[in-house]
Enzyme design. Structure first.
Site, short mmCIF file in Angstrom:
data_model
loop_
_atom_site.label_atom_id
_atom_site.label_comp_id
_atom_site.label_asym_id
_atom_site.label_seq_id
_atom_site.Cartn_x
_atom_site.Cartn_y
_atom_site.Cartn_z
N TYR A 1 0.80 -1.22 0.00
CA TYR A 1 0.00 0.00 0.00
C TYR A 1 0.84 1.28 0.00
CZ TYR A 1 -3.93 -3.02 1.32
OH TYR A 1 -4.90 -3.98 1.35
N ASN B 1 -7.50 3.95 -3.76
CA ASN B 1 -8.03 2.95 -2.85
C ASN B 1 -9.14 3.56 -2.01
OD1 ASN B 1 -7.91 0.32 -1.31
ND2 ASN B 1 -7.40 1.72 0.36
N GLU B 2 -10.37 3.12 -2.23
CA GLU B 2 -11.52 3.56 -1.46
C GLU B 2 -11.64 5.09 -1.41
OE1 GLU B 2 -11.78 1.69 2.36
OE2 GLU B 2 -11.92 -0.33 1.52
N ASP C 1 -16.51 -1.82 -0.40
CA ASP C 1 -17.73 -2.60 -0.64
C ASP C 1 -18.92 -1.88 0.00
OD1 ASP C 1 -19.58 -4.47 -1.27
OD2 ASP C 1 -18.70 -6.10 -0.10
N GLU D 1 -9.06 -6.94 -1.25
CA GLU D 1 -8.92 -7.32 0.15
C GLU D 1 -10.07 -8.26 0.47
OE1 GLU D 1 -9.10 -3.97 2.78
OE2 GLU D 1 -7.38 -2.94 1.88
N TYR E 1 -6.35 -10.12 3.37
CA TYR E 1 -5.91 -9.07 4.26
C TYR E 1 -5.72 -9.68 5.64
CZ TYR E 1 -5.69 -4.36 6.23
OH TYR E 1 -5.27 -3.21 6.85
#
Length: 437
Positions: A44, A116-117, A159, A225, A257
């Site tokens: 990451y 990422n998100e 999600d 993940e 994860y």
């Protein structure tokens, strides 16, 4: 198939090293990952100024690929959820292009996550979407001009079902129907923790719903993940579903994860302050699940046959109220295009180096407390990738695996510098894919 960020995001300061800058640590972890059956890690937070040569070379030597996030939690090194336009600057581009420069030279770099998100709830769906496409475009254009090979760029989504499928449609579609549109993602990752515990099923976990909704995807979709921890130790019985007949036609596997135990309690191993490691029961359970997989069957398909033309971008694709539904991608910020055209000045560029040490020097214990003696990596040829071995690392028992031997050459395999896929899964990069595992 594992998230790899020892120390967590709080351990990254952008000034010192990162998870891929200490060769001795990487050798230790690569040996344990090789026994587990992992052949891809997601990292990451990386310092693009650090030397990653030995770590990248060790993971390459054992058939483990790298998917690298270009952003970091530090100020100015990611898109702001609150002010994406204000954070989309030439300084930010310099950061993400530096990551490309640092990792483009490693043949086992399989992809970059451009975000990422960034969209993580309904409060930021009105402003962020076009900037996701802008960052993807800039990364892909920089790679096209300055990398010796094409490296895919994708997005990792939260999600959040109310916005998930609109996000996917938004980043996978092609503006004006152009399949070569540089603003569209090459792959789509989903951070999903919906399968929880031994009693979960394909239906109750909502995996069936995900398969249904993503069934017409034009890009590889996978779990970037997974590994719900409401039950501890985790049984990981979702592995059989993820790599089973109900999902492999749509989903391309996933990344567990996470490798090391952090405060969030998702670890496969405990890493002690002296560098020693003890395996957790989660490690053993995951290994047992991987050992049940029929790797030969998983690698026997031809993902090129499954290629789907991308939909043409249209507001009709978006089904979330208030989600940004225009495709007017922002222009590159002032100075950004020149940076793309000319490249960074004197960037840190990684390259493979010989791997001469193979034996792990740190103490490693199995989950049963027994010391694992003579732990070392197995060097693989360039046309080989790591697979589950059928072994029980914490003991001497051999599993009932239908997995291939980790040294076996995969059918149709090519050298790793020509493989543009990751983990034990198949995907749709038909132009450059030579095998799917």
């Amino acid at each position: 198939m594992s998230a790899y960020q020892p120390g967590g995001s709080s351990g990254y300061d952008g000034k010192s090293g990162d998870p891929l800058s200490d060769g001795s640590t990487c050798l230790r972890d690569a040996a344990l990952m090789q026994r587990l059956g992992i052949n891809t890690i997601r990292v990451y937070n990386v310092n693009p100024s650090a030397n990653h040569d030995l770590c990248a070379s060790i993971f390459n030597a054992v058939g483990i690929y790298l998917i690298v996030d270009v952003n970091s939690p530090l100020d100015g090194e990611s898109l702001s959820r609150v002010d994406p336009g204000g954070s989309y600057t030439v300084t930010y581009l310099t950061r993400i292009f530096s990551v490309v420069e640092a990792f483009k030279g490693y043949p086992n770099t399989l992809g970059f996550f451009g975000g990422n998100e960034v969209i993580n709830d309904e409060s930021n769906i009105k402003t962020i979407p076009p900037y996701l496409r802008a960052v993807t475009r800039d990364l892909k254009q920089y790679i096209a001009k300055h990398s010796p090979r094409k490296i895919p760029v994708g997005y990792s989504a939260a999600d959040v079902r109310s916005v998930l499928f609109s996000t996917w449609e938004y980043v996978q579609c092609a503006i004006d129907g152009d399949a070569n549109d540089p603003t569209r993602s090459d792959f789509f990752g989903l951070n999903s923790y919906s399968w929880c515990g031994s009693s979960a099923t394909f239906q109750s976990s909502t995996y069936a719903d995900l398969v249904s909704r993503f069934s017409n995807t034009s890009v590889p979709v996978f779990f970037s993940e997974y590994g719900c921890n409401t039950q501890s130790p985790r049984p990981f019985n979702e592995v059989q579903a993820l790599y089973g007949p109900n999902m492999t036609g749509v989903f391309s596997g996933g990344l567990v994860y996470e490798y090391s135990q952090e405060p969030s309690n998702y670890g496969l191993v405990d890493i002690n302050s002296d560098g020693s490691v003890k395996l957790r029961q989660d490690y053993d359970n995951l290994q047992q699940q991987y050992n049940k997989l029929n790797i030969t069957l998983l690698t026997s398909g031809n993902p090129a046959d499954a290629a789907v033309n991308p939909p043409s971008c249209s507001a009709s694709l978006i089904d979330s109220p208030n989600f940004y539904s225009k495709f007017d991608v922002p222009k590159t910020p002032d100075g950004g295009q020149q940076l793309i055209d000319d490249g960074l000045k004197n960037p840190n560029q990684g390259k493979l180096v010989p791997v001469t040490d193979t034996k792990v020097t740190q103490k490693v214990e199995g989950s049963n407390g027994n010391v694992i003696n003579n732990l070392e990596i197995q060097l693989l040829a360039d046309d080989q990738s790591n697979t589950p071995s059928g072994k029980n690392t914490s003991g001497e028992a051999t599993g009932t695996s239908t997995a291939a031997n980790p040294k076996s050459t995969k059918k149709g395999a090519g050298k790793r510098d020509h493989v543009s896929l990751w983990v034990v899964f198949c995907a749709l990069f038909a132009s450059s894919l030579v095998y799917c595992l």
